[in-house]
Design an enzyme around this catalytic site. Structure first.
Site, short mmCIF file in Angstrom:
data_model
loop_
_atom_site.label_atom_id
_atom_site.label_comp_id
_atom_site.label_asym_id
_atom_site.label_seq_id
_atom_site.Cartn_x
_atom_site.Cartn_y
_atom_site.Cartn_z
N ASP A 100 0.83 -1.21 0.00
CA ASP A 100 0.00 0.00 0.00
C ASP A 100 0.86 1.26 0.00
O ASP A 100 2.04 1.23 0.36
CB ASP A 100 -0.94 0.01 1.22
N GLU A 165 0.28 -1.10 5.70
CA GLU A 165 1.35 -0.58 6.55
C GLU A 165 1.15 0.90 6.86
O GLU A 165 1.47 1.37 7.95
CB GLU A 165 2.72 -0.78 5.88
#
Ligand SMILES: [Zn+2]
Length: 415
Positions: A100, A165
């Site tokens: 991400d 994350e």
């Protein structure tokens, strides 16, 4: 047995030969928007599918752990993993990178489309190029090159490409640590922080605490302050008092860290009243604290609470404390641990550079592994432009880091 210089030089020339392929994969991956869905983006699924089909096309077995996410329209958040088998099958060297990204931010600050990678001056510009795309691709190609090199590996070597994350890792590493068994003998490399020279190996992180303090007084017309109680003045006094007392109570320095002290910074304030001529009845301020791991956050919080009690009795104020985020630091990874020594050795053999062990005030998912007692090294070569407009990755770093990652298992003593 150490690998003959021959193996490392063969590895290095293989990776140089494949540099075009590495870059091409990187560019295609960066075109797939993977902004975290909690930050308004489409999420990681399309990027995960792309990575998975590439790996499968290269003959890797891929496992997928989809974390259910009821707050996301596509229902799950993907985590993917692949692994090469080594002689010792109980132990795995894991590279762990996240798929991400944060959003692109203000479009007008970008010189090119953040989701159409631009290559210029040896750099690839795109959102997520540095954070964490470069290291994801370096880890992936390190595995690919080790596979085609065909050398015997001392233990398993694998990679996890994870979700979430940028937003707390609830659907990424935290989910994996609950649902997948890492073993205490595993070696973890988290290439999600680093330095431009590539010589800082991070082995320790500070405790992180974000808190909010709300003060309540009485809202009145600003021309008659005596009728009320100014919550903003109380808030300012209290913020300064906390600033002073925390710095006084936690004075230790630790030179492993770039800022060697514990930091206690007043940051955000909430809007109170919309106009100048009203005395605020409610006011709130926030602190960002990065506390050396030799102190505990329990003790910091008990000192904060004591200061609030003192303040309340001194000013008759109504104050309350809210913890916004708390991440306790795991124990530092020892510089003499196997993973720390292997990464240091790989950097020195591949780049001829002498590295140093450091601690950082930021937090990576490396801390989550350390809290589980698994030694973890955080390393990469980056200009530290993640989250910025015109984020980029240097192609030279992309290739060189791939060589370092691939060299790590080949330098193990059990070889
Ligand atoms: Zn990152």
């Amino acid at each position: 047995m150490q690998p003959s210089p021959d193996v490392l030089s063969r590895l290095s020339s293989d990776i140089d030969r494949d540099a075009g392929k590495v870059q091409d994969f990187f560019v295609r991956m960066l075109r797939i928007n993977a902004v975290n869905p909690r930050m308004g983006g489409p999420g990681e699924i399309d990027r995960a599918n792309f990575i998975q089909s590439f790996l499968e096309g290269e003959g890797f077995d891929v496992s997928r752990v989809d974390a259910p996410d009821s707050g996301y329209k596509r229902g799950v958040r993907p985590n993917i993993c692949t692994r090469l088998e080594g002689a010792d099958k109980r132990k795995t060297l894991w590279f762990l990178a996240h798929m991400d990204t944060v959003p692109e931010g203000s479009a007008e600050l970008w010189n090119s489309d953040p989701f159409e990678p631009k290559i210029e001056g040896g750099k690839i510009f795109a959102r997520g190029a540095e954070d964490n795309g470069q290291s994801l691709v370096s880890s992936l190609f390190a595995l690919r090159e080790l596979k085609s090199l065909g050398e015997r590996l001392p233990f398993n070597v694998g990679a996890w490409f994870v979700a979430d994350e940028e937003c707390g890792s609830n659907y990424g590493v935290k989910y994996l640590l609950e649902h997948f068994s890492f073993s205490a003998g595993d070696l973890i490399v988290v290439p999600d922080a680093g330095s431009p020279k590539g010589t800082d190996i991070e082995i320790a992180e500070k405790n992180l605490l974000w808190f909010k303090v709300t003060t309540r007084g009485k809202q009145v017309h600003a021309s008659l302050p005596a009728k009320g109680k100014n919550a903003h003045r109380l808030g300012m006094k209290l913020a300064l008092a906390l600033d002073e007392s925390l710095h006084r109570q936690y004075p230790r320095r630790n030179d492993l860290f770039d800022d060697p002290s514990s930091t206690f910074e007043p940051t955000k304030v909430d809007p109170n009243v919309p106009n100048v001529n009203t005395i605020p009845g409610v006011d709130a301020f926030y602190f960002d604290c990065r506390v050396l791991p030799e102190y505990s956050l329990d003790s910091v919080l008990s000192d904060i609470n004591a200061s609030l009690r003192d303040f309340t009795s001194q000013y008759g104020a109504d104050v309350s404390l809210e913890i916004i985020q708390r991440d306790d630091a795991g124990p530092a990874t020892s510089p003499t641990s196997e993973i720390a020594r292997l990464v240091e050795k790989a950097i020195s053999r591949v780049t001829k550079k002498q590295s140093q062990f450091v601690g950082i005030g930021g937090q990576t998912v490396g801390n989550l592994f350390r809290k589980k007692g698994i030694p973890t090294a955080v390393w990469s070569t980056v200009d530290e432009v993640g989250h910025e407009p015109n984020e980029y990755s240097r192609i030279a770093n992309l290739i060189s880091d791939t060589k370092v990652f691939a060299a790590v298992p080949l330098l193990a003593d059990s070889q």
